[in-house]
Motif scaffolding. Structure first.
Motif, PDB file in Angstrom:
ATOM      1  N   GLN A 173       0.888  -1.376  -0.047  1.00 55.70           N
ATOM      2  CA  GLN A 173      -0.083  -0.003  -0.062  1.00 55.70           C
ATOM      3  C   GLN A 173       1.045   1.188   0.092  1.00 55.70           C
ATOM      4  OE1 GLN A 173      -3.164   0.147  -0.539  1.00 55.70           O
ATOM      5  NE2 GLN A 173      -3.647  -1.909  -0.390  1.00 55.70           N
TER       6      GLN A 173
ATOM      7  N   ALA B 200      -4.530   0.585  -2.761  1.00 61.64           N
ATOM      8  CA  ALA B 200      -5.889   0.816  -3.171  1.00 61.64           C
ATOM      9  C   ALA B 200      -6.191   2.218  -4.086  1.00 61.64           C
ATOM     10  CB  ALA B 200      -6.403   1.904  -1.619  1.00 61.64           C
TER      11      ALA B 200
ATOM     12  N   SER C 183      -6.819  -4.129   2.241  1.00 59.71           N
ATOM     13  CA  SER C 183      -7.101  -3.656   1.084  1.00 59.71           C
ATOM     14  C   SER C 183      -8.340  -2.295   1.244  1.00 59.71           C
ATOM     15  CB  SER C 183      -7.356  -4.225  -0.169  1.00 59.71           C
ATOM     16  OG  SER C 183      -7.837  -3.616  -1.169  1.00 59.71           O
ATOM     17  N   HIS C 184      -9.351  -3.038   2.231  1.00 60.67           N
ATOM     18  CA  HIS C 184     -10.785  -2.284   2.235  1.00 60.67           C
ATOM     19  C   HIS C 184     -10.214  -1.212   3.069  1.00 60.67           C
ATOM     20  CE1 HIS C 184     -14.766  -1.614   2.920  1.00 60.67           C
ATOM     21  NE2 HIS C 184     -14.897  -1.912   3.773  1.00 60.67           N
TER      22      HIS C 184
ATOM     23  N   HIS D 163      -8.922   1.560   1.414  1.00 57.18           N
ATOM     24  CA  HIS D 163      -9.884   2.266   0.216  1.00 57.18           C
ATOM     25  C   HIS D 163     -11.035   3.135   1.017  1.00 57.18           C
ATOM     26  CE1 HIS D 163      -8.844  -0.807  -2.983  1.00 57.18           C
ATOM     27  NE2 HIS D 163      -9.281  -0.008  -3.947  1.00 57.18           N
TER      28      HIS D 163
ATOM     29  N   ASN E 220     -11.221   7.258   0.066  1.00 53.95           N
ATOM     30  CA  ASN E 220     -12.167   7.516  -0.554  1.00 53.95           C
ATOM     31  C   ASN E 220     -13.413   8.502   0.012  1.00 53.95           C
ATOM     32  OD1 ASN E 220     -11.793   6.553  -3.441  1.00 53.95           O
ATOM     33  ND2 ASN E 220     -11.204   4.787  -2.652  1.00 53.95           N
TER      34      ASN E 220
END
Length: 546
Positions: A20, A180, A145-146, A149, A153
């Protein structure tokens, strides 16, 4: 611990962070996440060990502000998590991307009130964008990953992930997910054109900048469209570095201690474009500059979170977009419009507000700030927490570069020193100046040791008036000459700096400040300038008589 493609969960977690783009994490070590520390041992990720979890979390939050990418902190369960919650709250209210990892009790001990067990979904639910707990090691890549994100965002903010001890130390099979994807956050062309048309029609337009999701390019775009359209631009509370304060259309900050002339201008505006700002309590002077739910001003509200539009104020035009990309869009279609007397009067009001008012004592904060204006370059980063000392900084300092201001819109005391450390580690070539009150500094004074350990040569300008000055000011307003619970007995802060191996100097007059600052900048070690201030100078406008 590694067999073929098998490794322990802490190693897999570290690989996910590296993918990341994480280069540095802040932590207080704890037995609940030893496997993660072990994973970090073999990585190229720098581990900065703070002195208290609140400091580590604030350092991560400040890193998120500086980079636009999630700052990362690790803390242990229970007390570690509660201490770190201060930084999560800052990230939430300041719309800062951040990920906090918390060690958790082993999964077979859950719901027994095991040692330091806390339900983090319940604890952090109101403070974070998302709270999760990774119950299986093979899902670490998915959860990380989530998290990255979610943090970046829409409206940026903090994410909290709990790490059960047995999950981290047990075997894990998996591969890190690619970085992400951050959505463009752009508005539809029709929305952009509608905003431009409405501003062009206005007689008394005003733009207020704020929120998360900005960049240096976005700030430059604001300057471009403001100049083309002749609109005055103000910054919401502690977002003063979003537009170069020397820009002819910049007219001051719409926050605590607002210029009364600017406050009246907000009331008198016929169209207000709130670009990213939530229009919270501090920016609206307690929801009085705009009257909820239907302000008399025509409101254009551009915000990345659709739930924020109409939350307090019904807008005439509501646009769901990230403020940075929207600023670049509007700059591309701005139409020429003369600012006229409305803009020139706003410029004159700001210039008058910048003329220092004299306060009591041999050492005057207004002169300290004016000296900083003279000697610091555009890339210097100034940080502060909460306290009346910051009123002089916000009123008189001219922020010239993007992310030259790190200050909590949440009003958190103790923010300045950890934030300055993060800034100096991120940008070692630039000055990192922390302004702190005696009360503010002592909430995090132990982090000066962190600065010394990692060679983060911050300069702390410590404003000592022997009291919790903000509360004393409110007492003076509401209960004159009846101080209660606000006095402080302080140590020799310059000696404290020297005890850590840093530079320390006591400053008692205007004449001493300039040379002391020059010595501190040249010292090559973290520094504290202990400013002995007259306690009668409660704020730039309020003097304690008697």
């Amino acid at each position: 611990m590694k067999d073929g493609n098998t490794m322990h969960g802490g190693k897999l977690l570290t690989e996910c962070l590296a993918t990341q783009g994480v280069e540095r994490v802040f932590c207080i070590p704890g037995e609940s996440y030893l496997a993660a520390l072990d994973g970090l041992y073999d990585s190229e990720i720098e581990v900065v060990v703070a002195r208290q979890e609140g400091g580590a979390a604030i350092m991560a939050e400040a890193t998120g502000k500086l980079t636009g990418k999630p700052g990362v902190a690790f803390v242990t369960r229970g007390p570690g998590a509660t201490n770190a919650s201060a930084g999560v709250h800052v990230a939430h209210q300041d719309s800062t991307p951040m990920v906090l990892f918390i060690g958790q009790v082993a999964s077979d001990q859950r719901d027994r009130e095991a040692f330091q067990e806390v339900d983090y979904r319940k604890m952090f639910g109101p403070l974070a964008k998302w709270v999760g707990e990774i119950d299986r090691a093979d899902r670490i890549p998915e959860y990380v990953s989530h998290a990255f994100h979610v943090a970046q965002n829409g409206r940026p903010g903090p994410v909290v992930l709990a790490l059960p001890e047995d999950m981290l130390s047990g075997p894990a099979v998996g591969a890190a997910v690619a970085p992400a994807v951050v959505t463009s956050g752009k508005a539809a062309d029709d929305d952009v054109n509608a905003v431009v048309t409405r501003l062009a029609e206005a007689e008394r337009p005003l733009v207020i900048l704020g929120g998360g999701g900005w960049s240096a390019a976005a700030g430059a775009a604001v300057g471009s469209f403001a100049a083309t359209m002749g609109v005055p631009v103000g910054a919401s509370f502690r977002c003063q570095d979003y537009l170069d304060n020397r820009h002819p259309n910049y007219i001051g900050d719409v926050g605590i201690g607002i210029n009364p002339a600017l406050a009246q201008r907000v009331r008198d505006a016929d169209v207000i474009l709130s670009l990213g700002a939530r229009l919270g309590e501090m920016t609206t002077s307690g929801y009085t500059l705009l009257t909820p739910p239907a302000p008399k001003q025509s409101l254009i509200h551009v915000h990345a979170d659709p739930s924020e539009i109409g939350r307090v104020y019904r807008p005439e035009i509501g646009v769901v977009a990230r403020p940075g990309p929207f600023a670049e869009q509007i700059a591309g279609v701005a139409v020429a419009r003369a600012g006229g007397d409305w803009l020139s009067a706003a410029q004159a009001d700001y210039a008058a507000w910048q003329t220092p008012l004299e306060t009591p004592g041999l050492l005057k904060m207004e002169n300290v700030i004016m000296h900083l204006n003279e000697v610091l370059d555009d890339r210097a980063v100034l940080t502060n927490g909460a306290g009346n000392y910051s009123a002089w900084l916000h009123r008189y300092y001219k922020y010239r570069g993007w992310r030259s201001q790190l200050a909590p819109t949440s009003g958190s005391m103790g923010y300045g020193l950890p934030a300055a450390i993060a800034a100096k580690l991120q940008q070692p070539e630039h000055d990192a100046i922390c302004l702190a009150g005696d009360g503010c500094f002592q909430m995090v004074s132990q982090e000066f040791g962190t600065a010394c350990e990692y060679g983060a040569n911050v300069i702390v300008i410590l404003c000592d008036n022997g009291m919790y000055g903000t509360i004393r000011m409110h007492q003076q307003n509401k209960y004159p000459m009846r101080p209660s619970g606000t006095s402080m007995t302080n140590p020799d802060f310059a000696a404290l700096a020297r005890a850590y191996g840093g530079f320390g100097a006591t400053v008692t007059s205007d004449a001493e400040f300039g040379p002391a600052l020059a010595e501190a900048r040249a010292a090559g070690v973290p520094a504290i300038l202990h400013l002995m201030l007259d306690p009668k100078a409660l704020s730039p406008k309020l003097v304690l008589e008697g």
